[in-house]
Design an enzyme around this catalytic site. Structure first.
Site, PDB file in Angstrom:
ATOM      1  N   LYS A 252       0.637  -0.917   0.114  1.00 25.19           N
ATOM      2  CA  LYS A 252      -0.376   0.410  -0.043  1.00 25.19           C
ATOM      3  C   LYS A 252       1.018   1.126  -0.125  1.00 25.19           C
ATOM      4  CE  LYS A 252      -4.155  -2.436   2.434  1.00 25.19           C
ATOM      5  NZ  LYS A 252      -4.491  -3.050   3.254  1.00 25.19           N
TER       6      LYS A 252
ATOM      7  N   GLN B 220      -4.395  -1.704   9.932  1.00 27.00           N
ATOM      8  CA  GLN B 220      -4.595  -2.986   9.668  1.00 27.00           C
ATOM      9  C   GLN B 220      -4.834  -3.910   9.738  1.00 27.00           C
ATOM     10  OE1 GLN B 220      -3.568  -3.718   5.821  1.00 27.00           O
ATOM     11  NE2 GLN B 220      -3.893  -5.838   6.072  1.00 27.00           N
TER      12      GLN B 220
ATOM     13  N   ASP C   2     -10.320   2.434   4.409  1.00 26.55           N
ATOM     14  CA  ASP C   2     -11.152   1.002   4.046  1.00 26.55           C
ATOM     15  C   ASP C   2     -12.787   1.364   3.945  1.00 26.55           C
ATOM     16  OD1 ASP C   2      -9.642  -0.758   4.167  1.00 26.55           O
ATOM     17  OD2 ASP C   2      -8.424  -0.559   6.065  1.00 26.55           O
TER      18      ASP C   2
HETATM   19  N1  GUN Z   1      -7.111  -7.350   6.538  1.00 26.52           N
HETATM   20  C1  GUN Z   1      -7.339  -8.385   5.115  1.00 26.52           C
HETATM   21  N2  GUN Z   1      -7.677  -6.867   4.535  1.00 26.52           N
HETATM   22  C2  GUN Z   1      -7.310  -6.002   4.909  1.00 26.52           C
HETATM   23  C3  GUN Z   1      -7.622  -4.228   4.656  1.00 26.52           C
HETATM   24  O1  GUN Z   1      -8.790  -4.380   3.210  1.00 26.52           O
HETATM   25  N3  GUN Z   1      -8.059  -3.542   4.988  1.00 26.52           N
HETATM   26  C4  GUN Z   1      -7.204  -3.452   5.854  1.00 26.52           C
HETATM   27  N4  GUN Z   1      -6.653  -2.394   6.734  1.00 26.52           N
HETATM   28  N5  GUN Z   1      -7.117  -4.835   6.416  1.00 26.52           N
HETATM   29  C5  GUN Z   1      -6.946  -6.156   5.792  1.00 26.52           C
END
Ligand code: GUN
Length: 292
Positions: free
Chosen positions: A52, A96, A119
């Site tokens: 990211k 995350q 998100d």
């Molecule tokens: N863990 C698995 N997928 C995601 C996501 O799209 N965003 C976040 N913050 N954590 C995750």
């Protein structure tokens, strides 16, 4: 069978995001800025967050990566989220997941400013999505919709089976595919780990979206000829033939299912890349909504 190529589609969408960001800056807007919080050192989470941050650089965004110890308290983590909420330079915040067991993900997500919830996990974002109001869509379902749109796949009237009911993929995916839109307009069945006779549902599906988190769970006998298969799974399995000793597979037994399909996403190089696109589009939107 046509491969739904995450490299191709994400490349195209990233180019659009880059151009839109340059236009935004040329008109006096500031660079979008994504702040990511990583708690602990789960290797998969490290890889996702790293990707990211790398994409922020590639698209001309600013980014901040906040690494916090796995033994941080819930209150201290929420205090860090609040600092980012109050930091005017930050447009988007992501924490995350998964978080260590002693921290409630709901409490942390609820603490994020909904205006920075790129998100799309906050109850306000999810509520708006349910009501069909403009909002930040969760990145993976958003990315899948972008992929179907890119390939001009008309899902109107299709039988769609979503396998998985998580808040971040299965539940929002079910909603988006049933909405009066294209992609969408499908008749959607949500299946999950407690579904009896899953095959009876999947064999009748024109489109299967597999987000169950079990390696190669969807096998050829579960898929009808001509179906579209979207594989959300990213599972690491042992593979002694690889130097690393392991490799990534999806929730679909790709080798045996692919020959049956009209379209299928590979793993890797499929949905994972689209998730990043969804997140980056949300971050640019957050920056624009904040204003110049
Ligand atoms: N863990 C698995 N997928 C995601 C996501 O799209 N965003 C976040 N913050 N954590 C995750």
């Amino acid at each position: 069978m046509q491969l739904l190529d995450g490299v191709l589609v994400s490349g195209h969408i990233k180019e659009q995001i880059k151009n839109e960001t340059l236009e935004w800056q040329a008109s006096g807007g500031k660079k979008p800025h994504l702040a990511a919080i990583l708690v602990g050192n789960n290797p998969a989470s490290e890889a996702y967050v790293g990707s990211k941050v790398k994409h922020c650089e590639e698209l001309g965004f600013d980014s901040t990566l906040l690494r916090l110890s796995a033994d941080i308290s819930e209150a201290d983590l929420i205090a860090e989220v609040n600092k980012l909420n109050n930091d005017d330079k930050v447009d988007g915040i992501l924490v995350q997941l998964p978080l260590p067991a002693h921290i409630s993900p709901d409490s942390v997500i609820n603490a994020i400013d909904p205006g920075k919830d790129v998100d799309g996990f906050h109850p306000i974002s999810q509520g708006r999505m349910v009501l069909g109001q403009p909002t930040f869509l969760p990145a993976t379902p958003y990315g899948i919709m972008l992929m179907l749109e890119y390939y001009k796949i008309d899902t109107t009237g299709m039988n769609c089976v979503v396998i998985g009911r998580s808040n971040i993929v299965g539940t929002p995916m079910t909603l988006l595919m049933s909405r009066a839109s294209n992609p969408g307009n499908a008749t959607v069945t949500m299946c999950h780990s407690k579904t009896k006779n899953l095959k009876d549902f999947t064999r009748n599906a024109d489109i299967i979206i597999a987000a169950i988190g079990r390696p190669r769970y969807v096998t050829a006998d579960m898929v009808k000829e001509g179906a579209i298969v979207i594989d959300v799974g990213i599972n690491r399995i042992d593979d002694p033939t690889k130097k690393s000793g392991s490799r990534l597979v999806g929730d679909v037994d790709f080798d045996n299912v692919a020959p049956l399909c009209s379209y299928i996403t590979p793993v890797p190089k499929g949905v994972g890349l689209m998730t990043i696109c969804g997140l980056m589009k949300n971050t640019l939107l957050a920056a624009k909504l904040k204003g110049k």
